[in-house]
Write a protein that holds these residues in place. Structure first.
Motif, mmCIF file in Angstrom:
data_model
loop_
_atom_site.group_PDB
_atom_site.id
_atom_site.type_symbol
_atom_site.label_atom_id
_atom_site.label_comp_id
_atom_site.label_asym_id
_atom_site.label_seq_id
_atom_site.Cartn_x
_atom_site.Cartn_y
_atom_site.Cartn_z
ATOM 1 N N GLN A 163 -7.125 5.895 66.332
ATOM 2 C CA GLN A 163 -8.056 4.765 66.427
ATOM 3 C C GLN A 163 -9.364 5.141 65.740
ATOM 4 O O GLN A 163 -9.911 6.217 65.966
ATOM 5 C CB GLN A 163 -8.325 4.427 67.896
ATOM 6 C CG GLN A 163 -9.202 3.213 68.107
ATOM 7 C CD GLN A 163 -8.456 1.915 67.893
ATOM 8 O OE1 GLN A 163 -7.224 1.934 67.736
ATOM 9 N NE2 GLN A 163 -9.170 0.809 67.870
ATOM 10 N N LEU B 98 -13.241 3.624 64.749
ATOM 11 C CA LEU B 98 -14.233 2.582 64.982
ATOM 12 C C LEU B 98 -15.427 2.836 64.071
ATOM 13 O O LEU B 98 -15.989 3.937 64.066
ATOM 14 C CB LEU B 98 -14.677 2.577 66.442
ATOM 15 C CG LEU B 98 -15.712 1.519 66.829
ATOM 16 C CD1 LEU B 98 -15.139 0.117 66.641
ATOM 17 C CD2 LEU B 98 -16.169 1.724 68.274
ATOM 18 N N VAL C 60 -19.187 1.191 63.050
ATOM 19 C CA VAL C 60 -20.203 0.240 63.508
ATOM 20 C C VAL C 60 -21.417 0.326 62.595
ATOM 21 O O VAL C 60 -22.100 1.354 62.549
ATOM 22 C CB VAL C 60 -20.619 0.513 64.962
ATOM 23 C CG1 VAL C 60 -21.684 -0.490 65.401
ATOM 24 C CG2 VAL C 60 -19.414 0.450 65.890
ATOM 25 N N SER D 50 -16.495 6.698 64.743
ATOM 26 C CA SER D 50 -15.969 7.396 65.900
ATOM 27 C C SER D 50 -14.454 7.301 65.900
ATOM 28 O O SER D 50 -13.870 6.504 65.183
ATOM 29 C CB SER D 50 -16.550 6.820 67.198
ATOM 30 O OG SER D 50 -16.219 5.452 67.320
ATOM 31 N N THR E 11 -11.629 10.046 62.555
ATOM 32 C CA THR E 11 -12.225 9.669 61.280
ATOM 33 C C THR E 11 -11.788 10.569 60.133
ATOM 34 O O THR E 11 -12.348 10.497 59.060
ATOM 35 C CB THR E 11 -13.757 9.676 61.379
ATOM 36 O OG1 THR E 11 -14.162 10.961 61.863
ATOM 37 C CG2 THR E 11 -14.234 8.612 62.348
ATOM 38 N N TYR F 149 -9.740 0.828 57.044
ATOM 39 C CA TYR F 149 -10.596 0.756 58.229
ATOM 40 C C TYR F 149 -11.963 0.182 57.841
ATOM 41 O O TYR F 149 -12.607 0.665 56.900
ATOM 42 C CB TYR F 149 -10.766 2.142 58.854
ATOM 43 C CG TYR F 149 -9.454 2.798 59.202
ATOM 44 C CD1 TYR F 149 -8.913 3.773 58.374
ATOM 45 C CD2 TYR F 149 -8.759 2.420 60.335
ATOM 46 C CE1 TYR F 149 -7.701 4.363 58.675
ATOM 47 C CE2 TYR F 149 -7.546 3.010 60.647
ATOM 48 C CZ TYR F 149 -7.021 3.973 59.815
ATOM 49 O OH TYR F 149 -5.813 4.548 60.115
ATOM 50 N N GLY G 72 -15.804 -1.789 59.326
ATOM 51 C CA GLY G 72 -16.708 -2.175 60.395
ATOM 52 C C GLY G 72 -16.831 -3.681 60.460
ATOM 53 O O GLY G 72 -16.206 -4.406 59.683
ATOM 54 N N GLN G 73 -17.670 -4.142 61.389
ATOM 55 C CA GLN G 73 -17.821 -5.583 61.595
ATOM 56 C C GLN G 73 -18.875 -6.189 60.684
ATOM 57 O O GLN G 73 -18.978 -7.403 60.571
ATOM 58 C CB GLN G 73 -18.181 -5.862 63.069
ATOM 59 C CG GLN G 73 -19.666 -5.739 63.408
ATOM 60 C CD GLN G 73 -20.196 -4.313 63.350
ATOM 61 O OE1 GLN G 73 -19.424 -3.350 63.315
ATOM 62 N NE2 GLN G 73 -21.523 -4.171 63.342
#
Length: 129
Positions: free
Chosen positions: A1, A3, A5, A25, A28, A118, A120-121
């Motif tokens: 996983q 993440l 940000v 995070s 990575t 991958y 981010g938002q």
């Protein structure tokens, strides 16, 4: 996983500066390759620049000399320092991470968003004239 940000987006006047951050995070992969992209309303996603595992950096011509990519491996954070901002820089800015399985510098610096699984938002940057 994984993440990612992003933060640091804001509204600034033309000629101003901003620094965007991208905190990573999870798994990575020692950040073999990370990139910055942006997307303005009604336009396709545009590559801004990439940084590879050996510290190689490549920028899109539209931002070369104005934007600087850096990273703090200890903090697992990618940065985009933007200066001399122009209204044309207005966009949502995204950071992206490439899997090490697919890594090569040519692919990392190709600017192809499909090479980055991958994302981010995003963080919004608005530059007014």
């Amino acid at each position: 996983q994984v993440l990612l940000v992003e933060s640091g987006g804001d509204s600034v006047q033309s000629g101003g500066s901003l620094r965007l951050s991208c905190a990573a995070s999870g798994n990575t992969f020692s950040a073999f390759c990370m990139g910055w992209f942006r997307q303005a309303p009604g336009k396709e996603r545009e590559w801004v620049g990439s940084i590879g595992s050996s510290g190689n950096i490549r920028y899109a011509e539209s931002v070369k000399g104005r934007f600087t990519i850096s990273q703090d491996n200890a903090k697992r954070t990618l940065y985009l320092q933007m200066s001399s901002l122009e209204p044309e820089d207005t966009a949502m800015y995204y950071c992206a991470l490439m899997s090490p399985v697919a890594y090569s510098w040519s692919r990392c610096s190709s600017g192809q968003s499909g090479a980055f699984p991958y994302w981010g938002q995003g963080t919004q940057v608005t530059v007014s004239s």
